[in-house]
Write an enzyme that holds these catalytic residues in place. Structure first.
Site, PDB file in Angstrom:
ATOM      1  N   GLU A 165      56.106  19.172  65.442  1.00 25.62           N
ATOM      2  CA  GLU A 165      55.001  18.954  64.815  1.00 25.62           C
ATOM      3  C   GLU A 165      54.972  17.385  64.529  1.00 25.62           C
ATOM      4  OE1 GLU A 165      52.449  22.348  63.419  1.00 25.62           O
ATOM      5  OE2 GLU A 165      53.691  21.810  61.781  1.00 25.62           O
ATOM      6  N   HIS A 203      57.712  22.669  56.695  1.00 27.01           N
ATOM      7  CA  HIS A 203      56.562  22.071  57.216  1.00 27.01           C
ATOM      8  C   HIS A 203      56.447  20.425  56.775  1.00 27.01           C
ATOM      9  CE1 HIS A 203      52.337  21.146  58.101  1.00 27.01           C
ATOM     10  NE2 HIS A 203      52.347  22.041  58.611  1.00 27.01           N
ATOM     11  N   GLY A 257      46.023  17.785  61.982  1.00 29.29           N
ATOM     12  CA  GLY A 257      44.911  17.704  61.382  1.00 29.29           C
ATOM     13  C   GLY A 257      43.920  16.487  61.790  1.00 29.29           C
ATOM     14  N   GLU A 287      54.289  19.171  55.372  1.00 34.07           N
ATOM     15  CA  GLU A 287      53.446  18.631  54.095  1.00 34.07           C
ATOM     16  C   GLU A 287      54.476  18.893  53.148  1.00 34.07           C
ATOM     17  OE1 GLU A 287      50.120  21.011  55.224  1.00 34.07           O
ATOM     18  OE2 GLU A 287      49.618  19.536  56.757  1.00 34.07           O
TER      19      GLU A 287
HETATM   20  P1  13P Z   1      46.371  21.314  62.981  1.00 30.57           P
HETATM   21  O1  13P Z   1      46.451  22.430  63.933  1.00 30.57           O
HETATM   22  O2  13P Z   1      45.319  21.546  61.876  1.00 30.57           O
HETATM   23  O3  13P Z   1      46.723  20.103  63.412  1.00 30.57           O
HETATM   24  O4  13P Z   1      47.625  21.809  61.869  1.00 30.57           O
HETATM   25  C1  13P Z   1      49.032  21.961  62.610  1.00 30.57           C
HETATM   26  C2  13P Z   1      49.800  22.501  61.622  1.00 30.57           C
HETATM   27  O5  13P Z   1      50.415  21.682  60.665  1.00 30.57           O
HETATM   28  C3  13P Z   1      50.462  23.841  61.682  1.00 30.57           C
HETATM   29  O6  13P Z   1      51.475  24.058  60.730  1.00 30.57           O
END
Ligand code: 13P
Length: 248
Positions: free
Chosen positions: A165, A95, A171, A97
């Site tokens: 993504e 991910h 977010g 993050e």
């Molecule tokens: P959001 O749907 O909150 O934008 O997050 C996406 C995400 O990082 C899912 O792994």
């Protein structure tokens, strides 16, 4: 190829015992949504309890990360074997993050995905460009490079899922245009077929993630080569998550 869509929820570092009621509501709603697969990835602390609470329903449970090793002196880490033991069938790896905040490289992500496959877990491999990379016109080059370097040995439609993504869409409430999503997914599909052959590359599900919500899900999910969604914030509320799944 028409692939059964997967709607996956990533709870990130959200959720306590009381949140299991939301998971149970999603699990009950899943029974009526037979044309999609549903998955929730809660924090590791909830996996066992969520799996028990949702047993006997079509809702699958996954982890959000795993270590490359099965066990050992790795304080704070969770292995793919532990996730499987707790009731998970999937695990998210790479991910953005994790890549950004924990410095994870595609080489490490690939090792994690291989650890997941070795334990019989489906690896959901995340890739995506930053805003600077998009503005520099490098989106396709970046995601194809991440895909090539993150894909584990043994990848096919049963063992891996790819989640595109865009980092800047996570977010933020911002999403790429439908044309931009379709262009990236077409590029990823072509690369999967080139790398794995049509028999293994065509059935790999390609999810879109980044600010997916009930109001934009139908348009995004109707795009060619979009085979589902990886949902963050909107997966925390059962009504929103089920509405996204129903929009597919
Ligand atoms: P959001 O749907 O909150 O934008 O997050 C996406 C995400 O990082 C899912 O792994």
């Amino acid at each position: 190829m028409a692939l059964k869509p997967l709607i996956a929820g990533n709870w990130k570092m959200n959720g306590v015992g009381a949140s299991l009621d939301e998971a149970r509501a999603i699990a009950e709603g899943a029974a009526a949504l037979t044309s999609v697969d549903l998955l929730l990835c809660p924090p590791a602390t909830l996996i066992g309890r969520m799996a028990a609470r949702c047993a006997g329903t079509p809702l699958a449970i996954g982890g959000q990360d795993c270590h490359t090793e099965i066990a050992g002196a790795f304080t704070g880490d969770v292995s793919a074997a532990m996730l499987a033991d707790a009731g998970a069938s999937h695990v998210i790896v790479g991910h953005s993050e994790r890549r950004t905040l924990h410095g994870e490289t595609s080489a490490l992500v690939r090792q994690k995905a291989e650890a997941a496959l070795a334990q019989g877990l489906v690896a959901i491999i995340c890739i995506g460009e930053t805003l600077a990379e998009r503005e520099a016109g490098r989106t396709l080059a970046v995601v194809i490079d991440q895909l090539q370097a993150s894909l584990p040995a043994g990848a096919d439609g049963h063992t891996v899922v790819i989640a595109y993504e865009p980092v800047w869409a996570i977010g933020t409430g911002k999403t790429p245009t439908s044309a931009d999503v379709a262009e990236v997914h077409a590029g990823l599909r072509a690369e999967l077929v080139r790398l794995l052959g049509a028999d293994k590359g065509a059935p790999v599900r390609l999810l879109y993630g980044g600010s997916v919500k009930p109001s934009n899900a139908a348009e995004l999910m109707a795009l060619p080569d979009v085979n589902g969604a990886l949902v963050g914030g909107a997966s925390l509320k059962s009504a929103d998550f089920l509405a996204i799944a129903a929009a597919v």
